[in-house]
Design an enzyme around this catalytic site. Structure first.
Site, PDB file in Angstrom:
ATOM      1  N   LYS A   3      39.019  42.338  38.354  1.00  0.00           N
ATOM      2  CA  LYS A   3      38.430  41.271  39.171  1.00  0.00           C
ATOM      3  C   LYS A   3      37.984  41.793  40.542  1.00  0.00           C
ATOM      4  CE  LYS A   3      42.225  38.828  39.063  1.00  0.00           C
ATOM      5  NZ  LYS A   3      43.144  39.677  38.275  1.00  0.00           N
ATOM      6  N   ARG A  35      54.039  39.954  36.259  1.00  0.00           N
ATOM      7  CA  ARG A  35      52.791  39.318  36.725  1.00  0.00           C
ATOM      8  C   ARG A  35      52.010  38.765  35.536  1.00  0.00           C
ATOM      9  NH1 ARG A  35      50.599  44.312  39.837  1.00  0.00           N
ATOM     10  NH2 ARG A  35      48.635  43.181  39.862  1.00  0.00           N
ATOM     11  N   ARG A  37      46.417  52.701  39.584  1.00  0.00           N
ATOM     12  CA  ARG A  37      45.565  52.302  40.726  1.00  0.00           C
ATOM     13  C   ARG A  37      46.074  52.915  42.029  1.00  0.00           C
ATOM     14  NH1 ARG A  37      44.519  46.160  41.403  1.00  0.00           N
ATOM     15  NH2 ARG A  37      46.702  46.148  40.821  1.00  0.00           N
ATOM     16  N   ARG A  96      45.031  29.960  40.851  1.00  0.00           N
ATOM     17  CA  ARG A  96      45.974  30.487  39.875  1.00  0.00           C
ATOM     18  C   ARG A  96      46.907  29.432  39.327  1.00  0.00           C
ATOM     19  NH1 ARG A  96      45.918  36.237  42.160  1.00  0.00           N
ATOM     20  NH2 ARG A  96      47.201  37.260  40.647  1.00  0.00           N
ATOM     21  N   ARG A 155      50.180  50.285  45.210  1.00  0.00           N
ATOM     22  CA  ARG A 155      50.716  48.969  45.537  1.00  0.00           C
ATOM     23  C   ARG A 155      52.153  48.838  45.038  1.00  0.00           C
ATOM     24  NH1 ARG A 155      46.233  44.518  43.890  1.00  0.00           N
ATOM     25  NH2 ARG A 155      48.059  43.528  43.003  1.00  0.00           N
TER      26      ARG A 155
END
Ligand code: AP5
Length: 215
Positions: A13, A171, A127, A88, A160
């Site tokens: 996203k 998540r 990431r 969300r 992160r």
């Protein structure tokens, strides 16, 4: 244009929102980025966000709604925005409809980026983000010139806190329980366009552009 980029953690996203923002000349509004910025300055609000984010849980609606409303009210979002990671929950979706309606606007498309769970985990765990300019890499799929250094600004790359496999699974569970049902909410209005999120970044961008009807 008001557009939602929808999808589970690691779907792409944020990566795609940044690309679309230049093409459509409207800002990306990422509640996750806003919460990380608040956390980075060590504010009381940032500490509250961190409590939930570090566990992979959604931040409660009462802490999110005003943060988002203040951002939407800024000048750069007056003719549209790309919503990345918002809404969300059902409460957030209804609040977004109300905010847009008060500005005589409405959601035009919900792009649902679809990626299998195991790939999402690999993407999140690999990431790395620049702590100076925010540029996002993936160690395998979109590698920086050196594993610790940003190719765009030479800043330091960091992982992160919520990008461990265990937290990504939490998540994803949160996504399934609280966020995925919004596909029905928008589906009833025929706004959802599914897009295959697997493939080269440029290919996914092309699919999204086709889905939203821009060249
Ligand atoms: P947030 O920051 O919104 O995270 P997320 O939705 O979990 O999504 P990600 O940022 O992990 O993934 P993405 O889909 O943007 O993927 P990206 O493009 O980076 O939220 C974090 C937390 O904040 C939440 O858990 C919650 O606690 C809180 N929060 C935020 N908003 C909230 C809200 N509204 N309400 C309540 N709580 C909220 O890509 C991932 C990686 O894959 C990158 O390395 C990238 O380079 C790579 N990649 C991207 N596309 C491809 C591709 N096509 N092929 C290969 N690799 C790719």
């Amino acid at each position: 244009m008001d557009l939602i980029l929808f999808g589970p953690p690691g779907a792409g996203k944020g990566t795609q929102a940044k690309r679309l923002t230049e093409m459509l000349s409207i800002p990306q509004i990422s509640t996750g980025d806003m919460m990380r910025a608040e956390r980075a300055i060590g504010s009381e609000l940032g500490k509250k966000f961190d409590h939930f984010m570090s566990q992979g849980l959604l931040v409660p609606d009462d802490l999110v709604l005003s943060l988002f409303a203040q951002r939407l009210a800024q000048d750069d979002a007056k003719s549209g925005a790309i919503f990345d990671g918002y809404p969300r929950t059902a409460t957030q979706a209804e609040a977004l409809d109300d905010l847009l309606k008060s500005r005589e606007r409405k959601i035009e498309k919900v792009v649902s980026i679809e990626v299998p769970l195991e790939e999402m985990i690999e993407r999140a765990v690999g990431r790395r983000s620049c702590q100076d300019c925010g540029h996002v890499y993936h160690l395998r799929y979109n590698p920086p010139p050196s594993p610790d250094v940003c190719g765009a600004c030479s800043g330091s790359l960091v992982q992160r806190k919520d990008d461990t496999e265990e937290t990504v699974r939490t998540r994803f569970d949160e996504y399934l329980a609280k966020t995925a049902p919004l596909l029905d909410y928008y589906g009833k209005r025929n706004l959802v366009v599914p897009v295959n999120g697997v493939g080269e970044l440029d290919l996914v961008t092309t699919r999204i552009k086709e889905a939203i009807g821009v060249s």
